[in-house]
Design a protein around this motif. Structure first.
Motif, short mmCIF file in Angstrom:
data_model
loop_
_atom_site.label_atom_id
_atom_site.label_comp_id
_atom_site.label_asym_id
_atom_site.label_seq_id
_atom_site.Cartn_x
_atom_site.Cartn_y
_atom_site.Cartn_z
N ASP A 114 0.81 -1.21 0.00
CA ASP A 114 0.00 0.00 0.00
C ASP A 114 0.85 1.27 0.00
N SER A 115 2.13 1.13 0.19
CA SER A 115 3.00 2.31 0.16
C SER A 115 2.95 2.94 -1.22
N GLY A 116 3.08 4.21 -1.23
CA GLY A 116 3.04 4.93 -2.50
C GLY A 116 2.20 6.19 -2.36
N GLN A 117 1.50 6.51 -3.47
CA GLN A 117 0.73 7.75 -3.51
C GLN A 117 -0.73 7.45 -3.78
N LEU A 118 -1.59 7.99 -2.94
CA LEU A 118 -3.02 7.91 -3.14
C LEU A 118 -3.49 9.17 -3.85
N GLY A 119 -4.49 9.00 -4.69
CA GLY A 119 -5.09 10.15 -5.38
C GLY A 119 -6.56 10.24 -5.06
N LEU A 120 -6.97 11.36 -4.52
CA LEU A 120 -8.38 11.60 -4.18
C LEU A 120 -8.98 12.43 -5.30
N ARG A 121 -9.78 11.74 -6.15
CA ARG A 121 -10.43 12.40 -7.28
C ARG A 121 -11.81 12.87 -6.82
N MET A 122 -11.98 14.20 -6.68
CA MET A 122 -13.24 14.77 -6.19
C MET A 122 -13.90 15.54 -7.32
N MET A 123 -15.19 15.29 -7.52
CA MET A 123 -15.93 15.90 -8.63
C MET A 123 -17.28 16.41 -8.15
N THR A 124 -17.63 17.57 -8.74
CA THR A 124 -18.98 18.10 -8.59
C THR A 124 -19.60 18.14 -9.98
N LYS A 125 -20.74 18.74 -10.11
CA LYS A 125 -21.39 18.83 -11.42
C LYS A 125 -20.60 19.70 -12.37
N ASP A 126 -19.91 20.73 -11.84
CA ASP A 126 -19.24 21.69 -12.71
C ASP A 126 -17.74 21.70 -12.54
N ALA A 132 -3.23 14.57 -3.95
CA ALA A 132 -2.26 13.50 -3.70
C ALA A 132 -2.01 13.35 -2.22
N VAL A 133 -1.93 12.07 -1.75
CA VAL A 133 -1.62 11.73 -0.36
C VAL A 133 -0.57 10.63 -0.37
N ASN A 134 0.52 10.83 0.43
CA ASN A 134 1.63 9.87 0.46
C ASN A 134 1.46 8.89 1.61
N LEU A 135 1.74 7.59 1.34
CA LEU A 135 1.70 6.53 2.35
C LEU A 135 3.07 5.88 2.45
N SER A 136 3.49 5.60 3.72
CA SER A 136 4.74 4.88 3.97
C SER A 136 4.43 3.72 4.92
N ILE A 137 4.39 2.48 4.40
CA ILE A 137 4.02 1.28 5.15
C ILE A 137 5.26 0.39 5.29
N SER A 138 5.63 0.12 6.56
CA SER A 138 6.80 -0.74 6.82
C SER A 138 6.34 -2.16 7.15
N LYS A 139 7.32 -3.09 7.09
CA LYS A 139 7.00 -4.50 7.35
C LYS A 139 6.70 -4.72 8.82
N SER A 140 7.49 -4.10 9.67
CA SER A 140 7.32 -4.25 11.12
C SER A 140 7.16 -2.86 11.74
N PRO A 141 6.65 -2.81 12.98
CA PRO A 141 6.46 -1.51 13.62
C PRO A 141 7.79 -0.78 13.78
N PHE A 142 7.79 0.50 13.49
CA PHE A 142 9.01 1.30 13.60
C PHE A 142 9.14 1.84 15.02
N PRO A 143 10.37 2.09 15.50
CA PRO A 143 10.56 2.53 16.89
C PRO A 143 10.13 3.99 17.07
N PRO A 144 9.75 4.35 18.28
CA PRO A 144 9.40 5.74 18.56
C PRO A 144 10.66 6.59 18.70
N GLN A 145 10.46 7.87 18.64
CA GLN A 145 11.55 8.82 18.82
C GLN A 145 11.47 9.43 20.23
N ILE A 146 12.64 9.49 20.92
CA ILE A 146 12.71 10.09 22.25
C ILE A 146 13.40 11.45 22.12
N GLN A 147 12.74 12.48 22.57
CA GLN A 147 13.26 13.84 22.50
C GLN A 147 13.57 14.33 23.91
#
Length: 671
Positions: A114-126, A132-147
């Motif tokens: 599912d990684s890649g780019q999603l396209g939301l095609r929205m239409m009205t009468k006129d 565009a929406v970007n998705l980044s899907i990893s195989k395993s859970p990624f670690p959190p960041q500590i600040q």
């Protein structure tokens, strides 16, 4: 070139539909997740025409623009129907928005593909739009960041943040802290999630105070789901700690008074690393003459508590030490207790002497007015009925065993209506006409007079409201008494009259003298003329009196030339001299008919002896001739002599009055 493809397609879409640039779609740019989890995509849109509704929404995966069909191609993950099904009836990709402004999506059971780019095609009468929406899907859970903050210091409260760029409703996760494998801290931390159009994340914040013993230990944040650790992040703590057991010691055995010299030293028990310098707090009030020793030559009464800090890379401060300096009373000032606002004449007034600090606290009070010491010794100064004379500068003095302090001069202002008004005249009360005069209304009032009024000697309002009445140029008519009235918001007062005297200038005196002399000459001439007229009038009246006394009868004088009697007939004549008309007529001769003999009498009389004949004209001829000498009988030589005029005297009496003939004219008397 591959990276430019989507942007090129968007540009072509923009050119194909000129109004598409008016669409506004907001959402996070990239979403992160792992296989088996879900994604929540918050989204909000705005259609160019506010009243338009969204007719169709199609979600593409890795879409491309097809020039042949002028539309987009790609894997369709979702396509809305006309009925807009509820999320429970949709598949793996669910639309959670509406047809007006919400375009939120969720994707469940994610796959790495599912990684890649999603396209939301929205239409009205006129209109239509592709987002565009970007998705980044990893195989395993990624670690959190500590600040963490850039530096950790012992006993300084810090906040550590465990951040995971993931959140999804229906897929609960927890973040848990540990220090060297042990739960840290004992109390649970607060976990928060954010799924706005700006950010999508889950975070946990840990607030703690590092100890020097925490240095070098590992701080860990773990991601839990369904009682299982999915991933974790770890950092090593680097705690900087200052010296330990730092104290400040006062090296003096007696009480400290204001102005004394004081010595202090800074001591400590341990330090890591070694102490390299000392700091004294507060800073900038003194210099440090030697290592770890502070000497104050003249201590101030308000010297704050002093603390020292022993420093290596960081500093450790000792508890502050109070020098307990004794001093005279401070911040002495006069307070107005009553009345709270303005002080009017006659009010009861109470003043109080106040101060902020004194050490020792036992004090005594005294008062001064305009520099003179008053008898009152208490803290309060009372006036039962204040008068304007009580106004002035007041000071209160407070003393203790250390010394005496005085307040600043406090101005006691007493408000009262205008009084003691008087008019001052500049340059003086005697002014020459044509010059300038200024009348000033002097007054004693508080607040000052706001409005003036001026009156003259007749109490007439001069319609002037200024303090100074200017007369430019001053005239003699301005002489008189003037008085003024002053008004303020408390009342009014009147001045006694002041007299202004305006005297003539030399030029005016000269003009008026000349006019007086001329007037006197005119009066003298008129008097002489009057005397002459009176003399002439008296002469005329005397002549008329002689004529009236001659006969008592009235007569008319006529000039009848055709009836003149020849001189040869020998009429009787009588001469008469009238001294009252000597200048006008010198000589007159009256001729009577022969039938009558006149009675001797005064000149000008027409009385006869015996009756006059009836039905006959009695004609008396007279010759009037201007002569210089005495009278004499005159017989005219020529009938038409220019200097001789004849007249007819007609006597009126009993009998019929003779009718006048048509050829008779009235006589003209000429001399």
């Amino acid at each position: 070139m591959h990276l430019l493809g989507p942007w090129l397609l968007l540009l072509l879409e923009y050119l194909a539909f000129s109004d598409s640039n008016k669409w506004k779609v907001e959402h996070p740019s990239t979403f992160y997740a792992w296989e088996g989890a879900c994604i929540w995509i918050p989204c909000r849109y705005q259609i160019p025409r506010g009243s338009a509704l969204l007719d169709n929404l199609t979600v593409y995966h890795n879409y491309e623009y097809n020039k042949n069909i002028s539309d987009f191609n790609g894997t369709i993950l979702y396509n809305s129907t006309k009925t807009w099904e509820s999320p429970s009836q949709q598949g793996r990709v669910r639309f959670l928005g509406d047809q007006r402004n919400n375009c939120t999506l969720s994707i469940h059971s994610l796959l790495v593909g599912d990684s890649g780019q999603l396209g939301l095609r929205m239409m009205t009468k006129d209109d239509k739009w592709m987002e565009a929406v970007n998705l980044s899907i990893s195989k395993s859970p990624f670690p959190p960041q500590i600040q963490l903050p850039s530096e950790l210091r012992e006993s300084q409260k810090v906040t550590a943040t465990c951040l995971l760029n993931f959140t999804c409703f229906g897929y609960d996760i927890k973040l848990q802290w540990s220090l060297e494998g042990a739960p840290f801290p004992p109390a649970p931390t607060i976990i928060s999630s954010s799924h706005t159009i700006k950010t999508v994340l889950t975070q946990s914040q840990l607030a703690f105070e590092p100890e020097w013993s925490h240095h070098g230990k590992n701080l860990t944040c773990q991601v839990w789901h369904s009682a299982k650790v999915l991933s974790e992040g770890t950092v090593q703590l680097d705690v900087k700690h200052p010296p330990k057991g730092v104290t400040t010691v006062i090296q003096s055995s007696t009480r400290i008074r204001e102005g004394d010299s004081v010595t202090l030293s800074c001591r400590y028990n341990s330090s890591n690393p070694t102490v390299t310098r000392y700091e004294w707090s507060p800073q900038g009030l003194w210099n440090e003459p030697s290592h770890g020793v502070l000497r104050i030559r003249k201590v101030a009464w308000d010297t704050p508590p002093i603390s020292c800090a022993a420093c290596n890379q960081w500093c450790s401060s000792a508890p502050p030490v109070n020098l307990d300096v004794q001093y005279a009373p401070k911040d002495v000032k006069v307070l107005q207790i009553s009345p709270e606002l303005e002080i009017h004449a006659g009010n009861r007034v109470q003043l109080q002497c106040n101060f902020s600090k004194s050490h020792p606290k036992e004090v005594h009070f005294s008062w001064k007015k305009n520099g003179s010491l008053l008898e009152e010794k208490g803290r309060e100064l009372n006036f039962d009925s204040i008068s304007p004379e009580d106004a002035g500068n007041y000071k209160c003095l407070v003393n203790n065993s250390i010394g005496q302090s005085a307040s600043k001069a406090w101005r006691l202002q007493v408000l009262y209506a205008p009084r003691r008004l008087w008019v001052s005249i500049t340059p003086g009360d005697r002014v020459m006409e044509g010059r300038k005069a200024a009348l000033t209304c002097e007054s004693d009032a508080n607040p000052p007079v706001s409005q003036y009024a001026w009156f003259d000697w007749n109490n007439q309002d001069l319609q002037y409201m200024g303090q100074t009445l200017r007369l430019e140029p001053v005239k003699v008519e301005h002489s008189g008494s003037y008085w003024c009235k002053g008004v303020n918001r408390l009342g009014e007062g009147k001045s006694p009259p002041s007299t202004l005297t305006v005297y003539y200038s030399p030029e005016t005196i000269g003009r008026r003298t000349t006019m007086g002399i001329g007037l006197c000459l005119a009066i003298l001439i008129l008097a002489i003329w009057g005397v002459k007229l009176q003399q002439n009038w008296k002469r005329t009246r005397s002549q008329q009196g002689l004529q009236e006394n001659s006969s008592g009868q009235s007569f008319f004088v006529r000039n009848k030339k055709v009836r003149r009697t020849p001189l040869s007939e020998g009429p009787h004549s009588l001469g008469c001299y009238n001294p009252m008309v000597e200048d006008g007529i010198s000589y007159a001769a009256l001729r009577f008919p022969e039938t009558d003999t006149p009675r001797a009498g005064d000149a000008g009389t027409s009385e006869t002896q015996g009756p006059l004949p009836n039905n006959e004209d009695v004609v008396t001829y007279s010759v009037v001739q201007k002569r210089v000498g005495d009278y004499e009988n005159v017989t005219p030589d020529f009938p038409e002599d220019e200097g001789i005029h004849y007249s007819e005297l007609v006597q009126f009496g009993a009998g019929e009055r003779p009718r006048a003939q048509e050829d008779v004219e009235y006589v003209t008397l000429k001399h």
